[in-house]
Write a protein that holds these residues in place. Structure first.
Motif, mmCIF file in Angstrom:
data_model
loop_
_atom_site.group_PDB
_atom_site.id
_atom_site.type_symbol
_atom_site.label_atom_id
_atom_site.label_comp_id
_atom_site.label_asym_id
_atom_site.label_seq_id
_atom_site.Cartn_x
_atom_site.Cartn_y
_atom_site.Cartn_z
ATOM 1 N N UNK A 21 0.838 -1.202 0.000
ATOM 2 C CA UNK A 21 0.000 0.000 0.000
ATOM 3 C C UNK A 21 0.870 1.248 0.000
ATOM 4 N N UNK A 22 1.896 1.260 0.832
ATOM 5 C CA UNK A 22 2.805 2.402 0.889
ATOM 6 C C UNK A 22 3.491 2.622 -0.453
ATOM 7 N N UNK A 23 3.996 1.553 -1.037
ATOM 8 C CA UNK A 23 4.650 1.658 -2.339
ATOM 9 C C UNK A 23 3.713 2.143 -3.432
ATOM 10 N N UNK A 24 2.479 1.661 -3.433
ATOM 11 C CA UNK A 24 1.515 2.086 -4.449
ATOM 12 C C UNK A 24 1.089 3.541 -4.245
ATOM 13 N N UNK A 25 0.969 3.981 -3.003
ATOM 14 C CA UNK A 25 0.644 5.389 -2.749
ATOM 15 C C UNK A 25 1.784 6.305 -3.194
ATOM 16 N N UNK A 26 3.021 5.878 -2.968
ATOM 17 C CA UNK A 26 4.170 6.643 -3.452
ATOM 18 C C UNK A 26 4.156 6.691 -4.977
ATOM 19 N N UNK A 27 3.906 5.544 -5.602
ATOM 20 C CA UNK A 27 3.838 5.474 -7.063
ATOM 21 C C UNK A 27 2.748 6.401 -7.588
ATOM 22 N N UNK A 28 1.587 6.382 -6.939
ATOM 23 C CA UNK A 28 0.489 7.248 -7.361
ATOM 24 C C UNK A 28 0.825 8.715 -7.216
#
Length: 161
Positions: A21-28
């Motif tokens: 989730x953290x990685x995807x939020x950073x990616x977003x």
């Protein structure tokens, strides 16, 4: 099948979901900064934006929804397991159910964000100018009227507001 459900309800899987989730939020965040034209019209918690403007640029969001779904499922399984163990060991002694109640609260918070994101009202934000009178959410003039007399901007040394 039992081992799969045990793993999906495990702390290890929760940690993996948290990092994902953290990685995807950073990616977003980085994607939105790099391609702002693809996110014109996105306001607040509007999940419908990603449904009606589907495209490969939003891959991070679609993966995020899947991972959040798995995380909520993990919380649900973990809560059930903890509730069963505590009930067998302590009965209905309410003081031992604190973490179980916290898990339920997190599930409720994530569910409420999903509901609000899907039911958000569309429309442009209202900008108040220096001469606008505040009329309230109903559109009717309240008994008390206010007017903005002065607007000041403040910036940090690096130029950020």
């Amino acid at each position: 099948m039992k081992k799969l459900f045990e793993y999906l309800g495990s702390l290890n899987f929760a940690v993996i979901c948290g990092f994902a989730i953290t990685g995807l939020l950073i990616t977003g965040s980085l994607t939105m900064l790099a391609f702002p034209e693809a996110y014109k019209g996105l306001q607040g918690e509007d999940i419908k934006f990603f449904i009606f403007n589907a495209g490969p640029i939003h891959f991070w969001f679609y993966l995020l929804v899947i991972v959040f779904g798995l995380f909520v499922f993990n919380l649900f399984l973990c809560t059930l397991r903890a509730f069963k163990k505590k009930r067998q060991k302590f009965g209905w002694k309410i003081t031992v159910y604190g973490s179980t109640i916290a898990h339920i609260a997190v599930i409720m918070a994530l569910t409420s964000h999903l509901i609000s994101g899907l039911t958000v009202r569309e429309g442009m934000p209202r900008y108040i100018t220096e001469t606008d009178a505040v009329t309230g959410a109903t559109g009717k003039a309240p008994k008390l009227k206010m007017r903005i007399l002065k607007v000041d901007d403040a910036y940090y040394e690096n130029g950020e507001p």
